[in-house]
Design a protein around this motif. Structure first.
Motif, PDB file in Angstrom:
ATOM      1  N   LEU A  95      47.799  23.989  88.788  1.00 41.85           N
ATOM      2  CA  LEU A  95      48.051  25.423  88.611  1.00 41.85           C
ATOM      3  C   LEU A  95      48.584  25.981  89.928  1.00 41.85           C
ATOM      4  N   GLN A 174      44.353  24.463  73.990  1.00 39.48           N
ATOM      5  CA  GLN A 174      45.757  24.872  74.005  1.00 39.48           C
ATOM      6  C   GLN A 174      46.070  25.641  75.273  1.00 39.48           C
ATOM      7  N   LEU A 175      47.143  25.281  75.926  1.00 41.40           N
ATOM      8  CA  LEU A 175      47.658  26.074  77.034  1.00 41.40           C
ATOM      9  C   LEU A 175      48.994  26.629  76.567  1.00 41.40           C
ATOM     10  N   THR A 178      50.420  31.652  79.666  1.00 43.97           N
ATOM     11  CA  THR A 178      49.440  31.611  80.765  1.00 43.97           C
ATOM     12  C   THR A 178      48.013  31.542  80.240  1.00 43.97           C
ATOM     13  N   THR A 179      47.847  31.387  78.926  1.00 44.10           N
ATOM     14  CA  THR A 179      46.496  31.443  78.348  1.00 44.10           C
ATOM     15  C   THR A 179      45.991  30.072  77.920  1.00 44.10           C
ATOM     16  N   LEU A 180      44.811  29.734  78.438  1.00 41.76           N
ATOM     17  CA  LEU A 180      44.159  28.482  78.063  1.00 41.76           C
ATOM     18  C   LEU A 180      43.017  28.823  77.114  1.00 41.76           C
ATOM     19  N   GLU A 192      38.318  31.508  76.748  1.00 43.03           N
ATOM     20  CA  GLU A 192      39.724  31.916  76.771  1.00 43.03           C
ATOM     21  C   GLU A 192      39.999  32.467  78.165  1.00 43.03           C
ATOM     22  N   GLU A 194      42.971  33.596  81.091  1.00 44.19           N
ATOM     23  CA  GLU A 194      44.366  33.870  81.401  1.00 44.19           C
ATOM     24  C   GLU A 194      44.592  33.620  82.882  1.00 44.19           C
TER      25      GLU A 194
END
Ligand SMILES: [Zn+2]
Length: 284
Positions: A95, A174-175, A178-180, A192, A194
């Motif tokens: 990241l 899921q990525l 910008t959200t995992l 969740e 961001e």
């Protein structure tokens, strides 16, 4: 269920999820958690969406397949033995965090720290000596650390100094953008997050679990269900510890330290009721 138009290129969401689960939530060749859904046979020939005929490829491997540098047969073989499932852990994904100030938002509460010289660190959440979230600022570089446990007290996702890795054990990972998002099942989100590089992370909703402690993250508050504690609108700046829960061999000073907390006994109903009553009228 809507009948999918035979020539629609949009893969129905349940089929996408089935493909993700089968492929270990990453490119089948290299494990990268950023990927595209790829029909193993040319779309022009098949014109149908069947989970078994679709695989996951990262941008690089997708291009290589399209250009012919990566043989179709090799993709098929990798599809049978996806990288992340073979390894039992995903390929690390870096990241892009940086800077001299770090901000973590958890359920609307803000934890932030600025570089104060060598070894600046902050632990927004720690349970029984395990920092679940840790921020380090070293040489002007923000390093995010995170560990997410599942209900079996097994760590399933780590960020170690900005390197994201996970075990393909969750129901869904899921990525997107910008959200995992990690899900435990259809409607149950484990976490969740961001990512807002260069220096901010937002935990929007989910559950931090560790040794029978359950910390629920809502859009605008945190609820510790073990003892019905609500944390809302708090700001912690430059203090080493945030929520410090349970026994810590080395005492951590924090704005919210709780030792001797009862452990989760299987029902959080009372805490949820308390939260509802306490926050009635406000948006939780
Ligand atoms: Zn790849």
């Amino acid at each position: 269920m809507n009948e999918e138009k035979p020539n629609s290129r949009n893969i129905p969401l349940p089929i996408q999820r089935e493909v993700r689960q089968r492929c270990g939530f990453g490119c089948v060749i290299c494990g990268m958690p950023l990927y595209e859904y790829e029909h193993m046979e040319e779309w022009a020939l098949v014109k149908r969406h069947i989970a078994d005929e679709i695989t996951l490829l990262c941008d690089q491997h997708h291009r290589e397949k399209t250009s012919g540098l990566l043989p179709k047969e090799q993709v098929r073989r990798a599809n049978e033995k996806p990288f992340n499932l073979q390894e039992g852990i995903s390929k690390p994904y870096l990241l892009h965090f940086s800077g001299e100030e770090a901000i973590v938002e958890i359920g609307g509460n803000i934890f932030s720290c600025k570089d104060q010289g060598y070894g600046t660190a902050m632990v927004p959440i720690s349970v029984d000596g395990t920092p679940l979230i840790g921020l380090i600022i070293a040489d002007g570089h923000f390093l995010l650390n995170l560990v997410i446990f599942n209900e079996y007290n097994t760590p399933i996702l780590h960020i170690k100094n900005n390197q994201l890795i996970f075990k393909p054990l969750a129901w869904d990972i899921q990525l997107v953008g910008t959200t995992l998002t990690l899900r435990e099942n259809h409607r149950k989100i484990l976490i969740e997050i961001e990512f807002c590089p260069p220096n901010k992370v937002i935990f929007k909703r989910g559950r931090f679990l560790r040794n029978g402690i359950e910390i629920l993250v809502r859009p605008t508050n945190i609820l510790i269900t073990n003892n019905s504690t609500i944390i809302k609108n708090c700001t912690a700046v430059n203090c080493y510890g945030g929520l410090i829960i349970g026994y810590h061999e080395k005492a951590i000073g924090g704005f919210f330290a709780m030792d001797g907390i009862s452990r989760y006994l299987g029902s959080n109903k009372e805490a949820l009721k308390f939260e509802k009553e306490s926050l009635q009228g406000s948006n939780i």
